[in-house]
Design a protein around this motif. Structure first.
Motif, PDB file in Angstrom:
ATOM      1  N   ILE A 230       0.838  -1.204   0.000  1.00 23.88           N
ATOM      2  CA  ILE A 230       0.000   0.000   0.000  1.00 23.88           C
ATOM      3  C   ILE A 230       0.872   1.252   0.000  1.00 23.88           C
ATOM      4  O   ILE A 230       0.579   2.240  -0.677  1.00 23.88           O
ATOM      5  N   GLY A 231       1.963   1.215   0.756  1.00 18.80           N
ATOM      6  CA  GLY A 231       2.880   2.349   0.783  1.00 18.80           C
ATOM      7  C   GLY A 231       3.497   2.616  -0.582  1.00 18.80           C
ATOM      8  O   GLY A 231       3.633   3.770  -1.001  1.00 18.80           O
ATOM      9  N   LYS A 232       3.861   1.533  -1.303  1.00 12.28           N
ATOM     10  CA  LYS A 232       4.417   1.704  -2.647  1.00 12.28           C
ATOM     11  C   LYS A 232       3.372   2.304  -3.593  1.00 12.28           C
ATOM     12  O   LYS A 232       3.687   3.149  -4.430  1.00 12.28           O
ATOM     13  N   ILE A 233       2.119   1.840  -3.460  1.00 12.87           N
ATOM     14  CA  ILE A 233       1.038   2.397  -4.281  1.00 12.87           C
ATOM     15  C   ILE A 233       0.855   3.883  -3.982  1.00 12.87           C
ATOM     16  O   ILE A 233       0.679   4.707  -4.886  1.00 12.87           O
ATOM     17  N   PHE A 234       0.898   4.241  -2.713  1.00 12.48           N
ATOM     18  CA  PHE A 234       0.745   5.636  -2.292  1.00 12.48           C
ATOM     19  C   PHE A 234       1.809   6.520  -2.930  1.00 12.48           C
ATOM     20  O   PHE A 234       1.528   7.611  -3.441  1.00 12.48           O
ATOM     21  N   ILE A 235       3.073   6.023  -2.930  1.00 13.45           N
ATOM     22  CA  ILE A 235       4.171   6.798  -3.523  1.00 13.45           C
ATOM     23  C   ILE A 235       3.985   6.935  -5.030  1.00 13.45           C
ATOM     24  O   ILE A 235       4.186   8.015  -5.607  1.00 13.45           O
ATOM     25  N   GLU A 236       3.587   5.858  -5.693  1.00 14.17           N
ATOM     26  CA  GLU A 236       3.424   5.893  -7.145  1.00 14.17           C
ATOM     27  C   GLU A 236       2.301   6.837  -7.563  1.00 14.17           C
ATOM     28  O   GLU A 236       2.391   7.507  -8.595  1.00 14.17           O
ATOM     29  N   THR A 237       1.210   6.898  -6.785  1.00 11.97           N
ATOM     30  CA  THR A 237       0.076   7.745  -7.163  1.00 11.97           C
ATOM     31  C   THR A 237       0.408   9.232  -7.100  1.00 11.97           C
ATOM     32  O   THR A 237      -0.262  10.038  -7.745  1.00 11.97           O
ATOM     33  N   LYS A 238       1.443   9.603  -6.368  1.00 14.40           N
ATOM     34  CA  LYS A 238       1.823  11.009  -6.276  1.00 14.40           C
ATOM     35  C   LYS A 238       2.512  11.501  -7.548  1.00 14.40           C
ATOM     36  O   LYS A 238       2.593  12.705  -7.789  1.00 14.40           O
ATOM     37  N   LYS A 239       3.036  10.569  -8.339  1.00 14.07           N
ATOM     38  CA  LYS A 239       3.698  10.916  -9.611  1.00 14.07           C
ATOM     39  C   LYS A 239       4.854  11.898  -9.414  1.00 14.07           C
ATOM     40  O   LYS A 239       5.098  12.775 -10.250  1.00 14.07           O
ATOM     41  N   ARG A 240       5.537  11.761  -8.311  1.00 15.68           N
ATOM     42  CA  ARG A 240       6.705  12.615  -8.075  1.00 15.68           C
ATOM     43  C   ARG A 240       7.887  12.128  -8.923  1.00 15.68           C
ATOM     44  O   ARG A 240       7.958  10.948  -9.278  1.00 15.68           O
ATOM     45  N   PRO A 241       8.824  13.007  -9.247  1.00 17.39           N
ATOM     46  CA  PRO A 241      10.009  12.547  -9.977  1.00 17.39           C
ATOM     47  C   PRO A 241      10.808  11.580  -9.116  1.00 17.39           C
ATOM     48  O   PRO A 241      10.924  11.758  -7.894  1.00 17.39           O
ATOM     49  N   ALA A 242      11.335  10.544  -9.745  1.00 19.46           N
ATOM     50  CA  ALA A 242      12.077   9.533  -9.001  1.00 19.46           C
ATOM     51  C   ALA A 242      13.352  10.110  -8.392  1.00 19.46           C
ATOM     52  O   ALA A 242      13.778   9.709  -7.308  1.00 19.46           O
ATOM     53  N   TYR A 243      13.959  11.065  -9.073  1.00 20.13           N
ATOM     54  CA  TYR A 243      15.161  11.722  -8.574  1.00 20.13           C
ATOM     55  C   TYR A 243      15.220  13.111  -9.181  1.00 20.13           C
ATOM     56  O   TYR A 243      14.533  13.407 -10.165  1.00 20.13           O
ATOM     57  N   ILE A 244      16.050  13.972  -8.608  1.00 15.27           N
ATOM     58  CA  ILE A 244      16.209  15.347  -9.096  1.00 15.27           C
ATOM     59  C   ILE A 244      17.687  15.604  -9.342  1.00 15.27           C
ATOM     60  O   ILE A 244      18.522  15.413  -8.448  1.00 15.27           O
ATOM     61  N   VAL A 245      18.022  16.030 -10.543  1.00 16.41           N
ATOM     62  CA  VAL A 245      19.403  16.325 -10.904  1.00 16.41           C
ATOM     63  C   VAL A 245      19.724  17.768 -10.541  1.00 16.41           C
ATOM     64  O   VAL A 245      19.033  18.693 -10.972  1.00 16.41           O
ATOM     65  N   ALA A 246      20.755  17.942  -9.723  1.00 18.61           N
ATOM     66  CA  ALA A 246      21.181  19.294  -9.360  1.00 18.61           C
ATOM     67  C   ALA A 246      21.917  19.945 -10.530  1.00 18.61           C
ATOM     68  O   ALA A 246      21.624  21.076 -10.898  1.00 18.61           O
ATOM     69  N   TYR A 247      22.865  19.211 -11.094  1.00 18.60           N
ATOM     70  CA  TYR A 247      23.548  19.716 -12.283  1.00 18.60           C
ATOM     71  C   TYR A 247      24.314  18.572 -12.950  1.00 18.60           C
ATOM     72  O   TYR A 247      24.582  17.528 -12.339  1.00 18.60           O
ATOM     73  N   VAL A 248      24.630  18.764 -14.217  1.00 18.34           N
ATOM     74  CA  VAL A 248      25.452  17.833 -14.981  1.00 18.34           C
ATOM     75  C   VAL A 248      26.708  18.577 -15.382  1.00 18.34           C
ATOM     76  O   VAL A 248      26.638  19.642 -15.986  1.00 18.34           O
ATOM     77  N   LYS A 249      27.862  18.007 -15.027  1.00 17.19           N
ATOM     78  CA  LYS A 249      29.125  18.696 -15.261  1.00 17.19           C
ATOM     79  C   LYS A 249      30.029  17.837 -16.135  1.00 17.19           C
ATOM     80  O   LYS A 249      30.155  16.641 -15.915  1.00 17.19           O
ATOM     81  N   LYS A 250      30.643  18.453 -17.114  1.00 18.97           N
ATOM     82  CA  LYS A 250      31.551  17.747 -18.000  1.00 18.97           C
ATOM     83  C   LYS A 250      32.973  18.218 -17.766  1.00 18.97           C
ATOM     84  O   LYS A 250      33.228  19.397 -17.562  1.00 18.97           O
TER      85      LYS A 250
END
Length: 265
Positions: A230-250
């Motif tokens: 149920i907890g996993k279902i609750f998280i999935e229904t929020k449709k939040r991004p799985a992760y957030i990228v601060a920056y990409v550096k080359k």
């Protein structure tokens, strides 16, 4: 293998989203012919990627690079063995318990299409249905630092892995409930038979208390299993991004050894 000046890309996440989502972020940003997943503690020998790439050039999409001999502590060896048995019991497909692997671009594109927040790399790789091969390596001694995974974190990772790939734990709870109900009914019938036909006294408080605590513990256990889903279902229904990228550096490296533009995640 050749010497070249290459660009090294670093992906900085806004916070620690966990190992699995960190791997996912690397795969999501992969655009190369090959994509390697490996640890940074120097226990995964990079030379094995050459052997794995030869397998891919022969038509294999995914090469799992599994260790031959464990050098971990005894509890890690025992835990790894138990986890391997449990997760493959619950899974419909074989789970290779190694993060060290090499993927071709087709496998990467398929994995990129998975958008769930409850992400488990080994489970995703096991269900995509592409051709796989396995080679082996002998792990090196860790050069620096210590593992950040405590026993509790390893247990949590194992629980997340099992729940993310299968609903069989829920089915097991049904079967177990039926089994307990059957034995409870049979024991009750046996006590009734003794009372009526053999004039035996009905067992007292100890038997009753034992049965109550046993059934209570079982109920709480499987309520916890249901709660996890149920907890996993609750998280999935929020449709939040799985992760957030601060920056990409080359960064540019004047001297590096590369393998057909392999990306390491």
């Amino acid at each position: 293998i050749h010497d070249a000046s290459i660009g090294i890309e670093f992906i900085k996440l806004s916070r620690n989203f966990g190992k699995e989502l960190a791997v996912k972020s690397g795969i999501d940003h992969s655009t190369s012919k090959f994509c390697a997943i490996m640890d940074a503690d120097l226990q995964h020998p990079p030379a094995k990627l050459i052997e794995a790439s030869l397998k891919i050039k022969k038509g294999v999409n995914i090469v799992h690079i599994s260790q031959e001999e464990s050098i971990d502590f005894a509890y890690r060896q025992a835990g790894s063995y138990i986890f391997r048995k449990i997760i493959n019991f619950f899974s419909d497909n074989k789970i290779y318990l190694t993060d060290f692997s090499l993927l071709d671009s087709k496998a990467v594109k398929v994995i990129q299409s998975f958008k769930e927040a409850d992400y488990y790399t080994r489970g995703i790789i096991s269900i995509i249905g592409l051709s796989k091969a396995e080679i082996f390596y002998k792990p090196e001694v860790r050069q620096f630092g210590n593992s950040k995974f405590s026993l509790l974190k390893l247990i949590n990772l194992a629980v997340d892995g099992v729940i993310s790939i299968s609903v069989r734990p829920l089915r097991v709870s049904i079967y177990f409930g039926l089994l307990v109900s059957f034995f409870s009914f049979a024991y009750g019938a046996f006590i009734l038979f003794q009372k009526i036909f053999m004039s035996q006294p009905i067992p007292g408080f100890a038997t009753l208390a034992t049965a109550i605590f046993l059934l209570g513990g079982i109920q709480l256990l499987f309520l916890g299993v249901i709660g996890e889903y149920i907890g996993k279902i609750f998280i999935e229904t929020k449709k939040r991004p799985a992760y957030i990228v601060a920056y990409v550096k080359k960064k540019k490296s004047s001297r590096a050894r590369v393998l057909d533009s392999v990306e390491i995640t």
